[in-house]
Scaffold this active site. Structure first.
Site, short mmCIF file in Angstrom:
data_model
loop_
_atom_site.label_atom_id
_atom_site.label_comp_id
_atom_site.label_asym_id
_atom_site.label_seq_id
_atom_site.Cartn_x
_atom_site.Cartn_y
_atom_site.Cartn_z
N HIS A 118 -6.64 -14.63 -11.75
CA HIS A 118 -6.30 -13.54 -12.67
C HIS A 118 -4.87 -13.05 -12.42
CE1 HIS A 118 -7.27 -9.79 -15.02
NE2 HIS A 118 -6.31 -9.32 -14.25
N GLU A 119 -4.54 -12.81 -11.14
CA GLU A 119 -3.21 -12.29 -10.82
C GLU A 119 -2.13 -13.37 -10.99
OE1 GLU A 119 -2.79 -9.22 -10.56
OE2 GLU A 119 -4.91 -8.70 -10.39
N HIS A 122 -0.91 -13.44 -14.45
CA HIS A 122 0.10 -12.38 -14.66
C HIS A 122 1.46 -12.84 -14.16
CE1 HIS A 122 -2.60 -9.31 -16.02
NE2 HIS A 122 -3.24 -9.15 -14.87
N ASP A 129 -3.54 -7.80 -19.07
CA ASP A 129 -4.97 -7.47 -18.97
C ASP A 129 -5.59 -7.29 -20.35
OD1 ASP A 129 -5.18 -7.48 -16.17
OD2 ASP A 129 -4.31 -5.47 -16.05
#
Length: 897
Positions: A118-119, A122, A129
């Site tokens: 997830h990170e 980014h 998000d």
């Protein structure tokens, strides 16, 4: 984790990670990360020296990460600092040590590997998000209440304080009732999305164009113009320049190398060719190098000194700094004269530097070279492979306009900093560059922090007077440095906050290098310090002042500023985006006054205010990163950047929440029909007292280069910048729009007009803005850039009749979509803004339609209600019949008597 779609097979991510015991200041993240054979090579982890040693940290780190224990409001939230737009790389991922070793936290965040994916999305691919804690639900175009999520196939139920409840008990006048939340089922069929709930075991994909929820009010939609996460990722260079993996075999496991900080080794490689005699270059180098050796470079560092022209010469072998005498000894080895030879050989100087540092432990790996030159050495590329194989970091400082163009490649390929020092007597860029370079472990509590840097050409019998603020987070080893270029020293007066006065005879003066230095013993008093320099000579005097200090306590991190640009070079008319990251520990500092000073090679300095307002070049409001477009290019060549930051004690400044993109913490799940709540996120209170003083900081932002600048007046080629914060609010029968005004040229001046268009079709306005319906804006006059704009209109023409959807279906829509662009005086148009949405008029008696997630719950409650009514009817009927029978018996008994 992969996305499985019709694009074909795609290999899972393979991470080859380098673990380094450093901290954020040493991270040039992304510079060394390369995609090779469908795996990432050269990732970096930086563990803050303040973090307690724990062997489990190493076992649980699988990322390009900063690890610190400076907790935010939600103490252990993993997050990524994103300061650029959609599809652009972020700055770093942040984990706390507790997140890495405490397995209890995986209940709320999910497995650490999932959190990292997830990170990483980014950081590497610039997606955002898909949830929104501030807007957990919304009303969609069909007048349905929906939960903000992606994909919409993820199911759950509303939960009130006492358990499951119907949706209407949680929605009051379209507001979320306090004590209500939406809890997701632990078992799902949905496979997306990683950017929404990475913790769900079924989630293994990113949302695609088919599954993406374009109506959800989340950052992904706002920042990426309603594009799905997978669309953005698929457009990245990683995927455009690589082939998908074939077969079903898993990729090889990651390989980790653990490197701990060893001896700190620095070598100064200094140009002494005849070019250094021009514009007092050698004198300014001596002054800055002396300051670096006496004040900046950390204790226990090994330092060597090399000089070079066409050949390199060892001036000082490695010498460890353990005392002031060691520092003075090194200063005595600085070059004092230039050679008669104009030719320079940068490679000769660097090779001598490697020779010196290799004498310590047989290799140059991990050493730092500070290369200062004014030479036009066209053969600098000849030693690039040698430099790369050495493992040394090269910081380059270019003096004047004649330096070879590709000098910075040495720094770029080794992760070093690059600086430019213009030939201006009042420029303090040389000292600023040395002040930015650190050689230690990166412990911010030990590093020098620059509080002041100024220079001025003073006329005879004129004075330079100014104040510098020492806040209570700094004060140890506070040093005031005064330098001059001609004649003798100025008359110096320095006053501390209590009025104590320091004179020139309190300063340590070096007449040969024309410097005067005062070190305040102990911890300097916080407050305003006032200095005055008087030019007592009969000629123009170039006077400069530099003030540095260290943290006053290890219990309170000092405020810091890191200045940088988006790219090292640009071509006219492409602007340069300038950034300043202003923080205290990891907390953003808000409401600061941030000014960038840009010095071209042969023109006057340009001052530019930077803003953290979420408009123009600034992507996220109140994230502590102040930004601005710079396009006032005067000449071709190098530009030097410096940033000044000041903050008033009367203005609230410290944000205790981290605004970066972060993995969702799930409050609980519905498992087997039961509500299972996770422990609340740890909230870390802050006990710091309100500062009685403001603060001031200065930081060099290095340099950048500009090519293609036309001679003479520039044509108008700069459009207004894109509006990125448009949002809409419906009030009765009208819609009010809010946004931040762009400028005539990017974010400067004011635009000439606005073009606002609306549609009932999201896809229509997204794909064909020019043919959406135009709103009359004849009475809307654009304001100065940065001003909040407000515009109200009535969308009555949309309230009647069905809307034709792109797929040919006809469906009644209760929603409109709005976008805007600005136009300047020469009809140059900005990019189309983010798309805002608003509900149309809903009759007072109509209620939002319940969504699927609650139909099951409503059905269950209705069934239970019906069963209850049936049971009650049976009981009542039974009671009535029994009562009637008793009455009949009684009546019959009376008759018998």
């Amino acid at each position: 984790m992969t996305h499985r779609d019709n694009v074909g097979p795609l290999g899972s991510l393979k991470f080859v990670t380098l673990l380094v015991a450093l901290i954020p200041e040493f991270l040039f993240l992304g510079a060394g990360v390369q995609l090779q054979d469908n795996g990432y090579d050269g990732l970096l982890v930086a563990i803050n020296p303040q973090v307690s040693e724990d062997q489990n940290l190493i076992a649980n780190i699988k990322a390009n990460v900063i690890v610190t224990d400076w907790y935010g409001v939600h103490g252990d939230d993993p997050y990524t600092l994103q300061y650029r737009g959609c599809g652009k790389e972020g700055k770093y991922i942040h984990f706390t040590s507790n997140f890495l070793v405490n397995d209890d936290l995986t209940a709320g965040y999910g497995p650490r590997g999932r959190v990292f994916v997830h990170e990483w999305a980014h950081l590497r691919w610039g997606v955002f998000d898909e949830y929104n804690d501030e807007k957990p639900f919304y009303i969609n175009g069909q007048n349905q209440i929906k939960v903000t999520r992606c994909s919409s196939d993820i199911t759950g139920i509303f939960v009130c304080e006492k358990g499951p409840c119907p949706q209407e008990n949680c929605i009051i006048s379209k507001l979320f009732k306090e004590g209500c939340m939406f809890i997701y089922n632990s078992t799902q069929n949905a496979t997306a999305s990683i950017m929404f709930m990475q913790s769900l075991s079924s989630v293994v994909e990113f949302c695609t164009a088919h599954t993406h929820n374009q109506e959800a009010p989340n950052l992904q939609n706002q920042m990426c113009s309603l594009r799905s996460a997978w669309d953005v990722i698929a457009d990245s260079a990683d995927f455009n320049h690589s082939c998908a993996m074939n077969g079903t075999e898993f990729p090889p496991p990651p390989v980790f190398s653990l490197i701990q900080a060893g001896d700190k080794v620095v070598c100064l490689v200094l140009d002494v060719s005849s070019k250094m005699a021009e514009a007092d270059r050698l004198l300014r180098l001596q002054q800055a190098a002396e300051f670096y050796l006496m004040q900046i470079v950390e204790i226990h560092t090994f330092v060597g000194i090399i000089s070079f022209n066409s050949k390199g010469e060892i001036r000082a072998q490695l010498h460890q700094i353990n005392s002031d005498d060691d520092r003075k000894l090194l200063v005595s080895h600085l070059p004092m004269t230039v050679s008669a030879e104009a030719e320079t050989s940068i490679c000769s100087g660097l090779k001598k530097g490697f020779e010196v540092v290799e004498k310590l432990n047989g290799k140059a790996y991990g050493s730092v070279m500070i290369l200062v030159t004014s030479g036009n050495d066209e053969h600098v590329g000849n030693c690039l492979l040698t430099v790369l194989s050495s493992g040394s970091t090269i910081h380059s400082i270019a003096l004047g306009s004649s330096v070879v163009e590709n000098l910075e490649e040495l720094s770029h390929h080794t992760g070093g900093l690059k600086f430019f020092v213009p030939d201006k007597s009042n420029s303090n860029s040389m000292t600023d560059a040395f002040s930015r370079i650190s050689s230690g472990t990166g412990d911010i509590f030990q590093q020098r922090i620059q509080l002041e840097s100024t220079g001025e050409n003073l006329k005879p019998h004129h004075q330079l007077k100014n104040t510098v603020t020492l806040d209570n987070s700094v004060g140890n080893d506070t040093t005031f440095l005064v330098t001059w270029q001609t004649s003798g020293p100025p008359e110096i007066a320095l006053f501390d906050p209590n009025g104590r006065k320091y004179y020139a005879n309190n300063f340590t003066t070096n007449p040969a290098l024309q410097t005067a230095r005062l070190c305040i013993p102990g911890t300097a008093k916080p407050g305003l310090w006032t200095y005055t320099l008087n030019n007592t000579h009969h000629s123009l005097q170039a006077l400069k002042v530099t003030v540095t200090s260290r943290a006053s306590s290890s219990a309170m991190p000092p405020a810091t500023v890191e200045a940088f640009v988006e790219r090292d070079s640009t071509h006219f008319p492409q602007p340069v985006m300038i950034y300043a990251n202003v923080r205290k520990g990891i907390y953003p500092i808000l409401n600061a006054t941030v000014t960038a000073t840009i010095e071209p090679e042969a023109a006057d300095p340009i001052a530019l205010d930077l803003f953290d307002n979420g408009a123009g070049a600034d992507i996220i409001k109140n994230d502590g990163i102040y930004s601005r477009y710079f396009f006032s290019f005067a000449v071709n060549g190098r530009y030097s950047l410096k940033v000044h930051v000041s903050h008033s004690p009367s203005i609230s400044g410290l944000a205790y929440s981290i605004p970066g993109s972060r993995a969702m913490y799930v409050p609980g799940y519905i498992a087997n029909g039961n509500i299972q709540m996770n422990a609340p996120r740890k909230s870390v209170g802050r006990s710091e007292e309100e500062p009685k003083w403001g603060f001031s900081r200065v930081s060099s932002g290095g340099s950048f280069s500009v090519l293609g600048v036309p001679a003479g007046p520039h044509p108008d080629v700069f459009p207004p910048c894109k509006i990125t914060d448009l949002h809409a609010v419906k009030v009765e029968e009208e819609v009010t729009l809010f946004w931040t005004a762009p400028g005539e040229d990017y974010d400067q001046g004011h635009a000439n007009s606005y073009e606002i268009r609306i549609s009932k079709s999201l896809q229509n306005i997204q794909d064909d803005f020019n043919n959406a319906i135009l709103v009359n804006t004849s009475k809307l006059n654009p304001q100065q850039a940065g001003t909040k704009e407000v515009f109200t209109f009535s969308p009555k023409l949309f309230t009647n009749g069905p809307d034709h959807q792109p797929d040919g279906e006809t469906q009644e829509s209760h929603r409109i979509y709005v976008a805007i662009r600005a136009i300047d005086r020469n009809s140059l148009k900005s990019a189309v803004s983010n798309i805002a949405q608003a509900s149309l008029f809903i009759p007072p008696n109509s209620a939002p339609i319940l969504v699927r997630d609650n139909l099951i719950l409503k059905g269950v409650l209705t069934a239970v209600g019906l069963i209850g009514i049936i049971c009650l009817t049976i009981v009542v009927t039974h009671c009535i019949l029994n009562r009637k029978k008793r009455a009949d018996k009684k009546k019959n008994g009376t008759k018998l008597i």
